[in-house]
Write a protein that holds these residues in place. Structure first.
Motif, short mmCIF file in Angstrom:
data_model
loop_
_atom_site.label_atom_id
_atom_site.label_comp_id
_atom_site.label_asym_id
_atom_site.label_seq_id
_atom_site.Cartn_x
_atom_site.Cartn_y
_atom_site.Cartn_z
N ILE A 294 0.70 -1.30 -0.21
CA ILE A 294 -0.15 0.02 0.08
C ILE A 294 0.81 1.23 0.07
CG2 ILE A 294 -1.67 1.29 1.24
CD1 ILE A 294 -3.03 -1.28 2.18
N LYS A 295 1.90 1.12 0.93
CA LYS A 295 2.90 2.46 0.99
C LYS A 295 3.71 2.81 -0.22
CE LYS A 295 6.27 4.39 4.04
NZ LYS A 295 7.26 4.50 3.04
N ASP A 296 4.37 1.66 -0.54
CA ASP A 296 5.34 1.86 -1.60
C ASP A 296 4.94 1.39 -3.11
OD1 ASP A 296 7.14 2.43 0.40
OD2 ASP A 296 7.97 0.38 0.32
N ARG A 297 3.70 0.84 -3.22
CA ARG A 297 2.97 0.46 -4.67
C ARG A 297 4.03 -0.21 -5.31
NH1 ARG A 297 -1.99 0.40 -4.03
NH2 ARG A 297 -2.31 0.39 -6.20
N THR A 298 4.63 -1.04 -4.66
CA THR A 298 5.57 -1.93 -5.24
C THR A 298 5.55 -3.46 -4.74
OG1 THR A 298 8.03 -2.46 -6.19
CG2 THR A 298 7.63 -1.14 -4.06
N CYS A 299 5.90 -4.42 -5.40
CA CYS A 299 5.95 -5.81 -4.85
C CYS A 299 7.43 -6.29 -5.04
CB CYS A 299 4.90 -6.66 -5.46
SG CYS A 299 4.90 -7.02 -7.44
#
Length: 276
Positions: free
Chosen positions: A72-77
């Motif tokens: 949610i915070k970094d928008r990266t997996c």
């Protein structure tokens, strides 16, 4: 205060360097001694050892919460293994089925919550954050673990009064849980650098695995071996304990470097070659 903290950090780093220089057999012996000492500590500190299993599931839930925060915070997996998440969802779904038909208790509710959040993580990686997924690094072939676990569950499973499908399913989720983290460890080995949120998640899994293993071992000790006979006869009881030990030691090496990194004040975990 600063000098004391710096001195403690230097001492920990010195111990870490000494351990790293030791041959594999010495490292294994040190790991076993540390595990036994931890079990003895937990036996005298935690009076109701059933609480260790609840704590294990809570630690897993905390790890999933860290992943959700990252997504949610970094928008990266980036750095997260989709394959490990899918294996986790599989064993949780099977365990949830077994829980509904065989016992139905507080663990059923905890597993339900963990499964839902794991499915959400899988959805986010597959569809919302696909562009940041390290597919080429997440190259562990999951059939290497799913097929052996399925075959082993048919050969070695509980001998309780439940029907065969339920007993085989129970064994399958036990075996698959033990190795479900392997794709995540392979991805981290491929990248060599592990960012903080992923490292926190994997460390939480390590804590969860150890607490679960401690729960089973201490239950066997407290019952003077009766628990093993209560689980059935044949190879199944020792395989349950072996699965718990295996999943604990799979993550032990990573947890060592995680703790070393935290005490060393490093925000990013760098793994030596051949760590996991």
């Amino acid at each position: 205060m600063g000098l004391t903290r710096g001195g403690n950090r230097s001492a920990i780093q010195a111990v870490g360097r000494w351990v790293r220089k030791q041959p594999t057999r010495i490292k294994a012996a040190l790991a076993v001694i540390t595990a036994i000492a931890s079990l003895v500590f937990l036996r005298f500190v935690v009076h109701d050892h059933d609480n260790l299993f609840v704590a294990s599931e809570a630690a897993h839930a905390i790890g999933i919460a860290v992943l959700i925060y990252k997504l949610i915070k970094d928008r990266t997996c980036a750095g997260i293994s989709l394959k490990s998440q899918e294996l986790t969802a599989i064993f949780l779904a099977v365990r949830l089925y077994c829980s509904f038909v065989m016992e139905y208790d507080i663990h059923t509710l905890l597993d339900s919550a963990t499964l839902l959040t794991t499915l959400w993580v899988v959805y986010m990686i597959r569809f919302k954050l696909r562009a940041s997924y390290m597919e080429e690094k997440d190259n562990f072939a999951i059939y290497y673990v799913v097929i052996p676990c399925a075959l082993m569950s048919f050969l070695i499973h509980p001998s309780t009064s439940h029907n065969l499908i339920n007993r085989v399913s129970w064994a399958f989720c036990v075996y698959l849980e033990a190795v479900s983290v392997l794709p995540q460890l392979r991805l981290m080995q491929n990248t060599k650098i592990v960012e903080p949120f992923t490292a926190h998640y994997v460390f939480a899994l390590g804590v969860a695995r150890f607490l679960s293993c401690a729960h089973w071992v201490l239950q066997v000790v407290d019952s003077r071996g009766y628990l093993l006979t209560a689980l059935g006869h044949g190879l199944w009881p020792p395989m349950v304990l072996l699965s718990e030990v295996v999943q604990t030691f799979i993550l032990a090496d990573f947890c060592y470097y995680y703790v070393k990194s935290v005490f060393g004040g490093e925000l990013v975990l760098r793994l030596p070659t051949g760590t996991v």
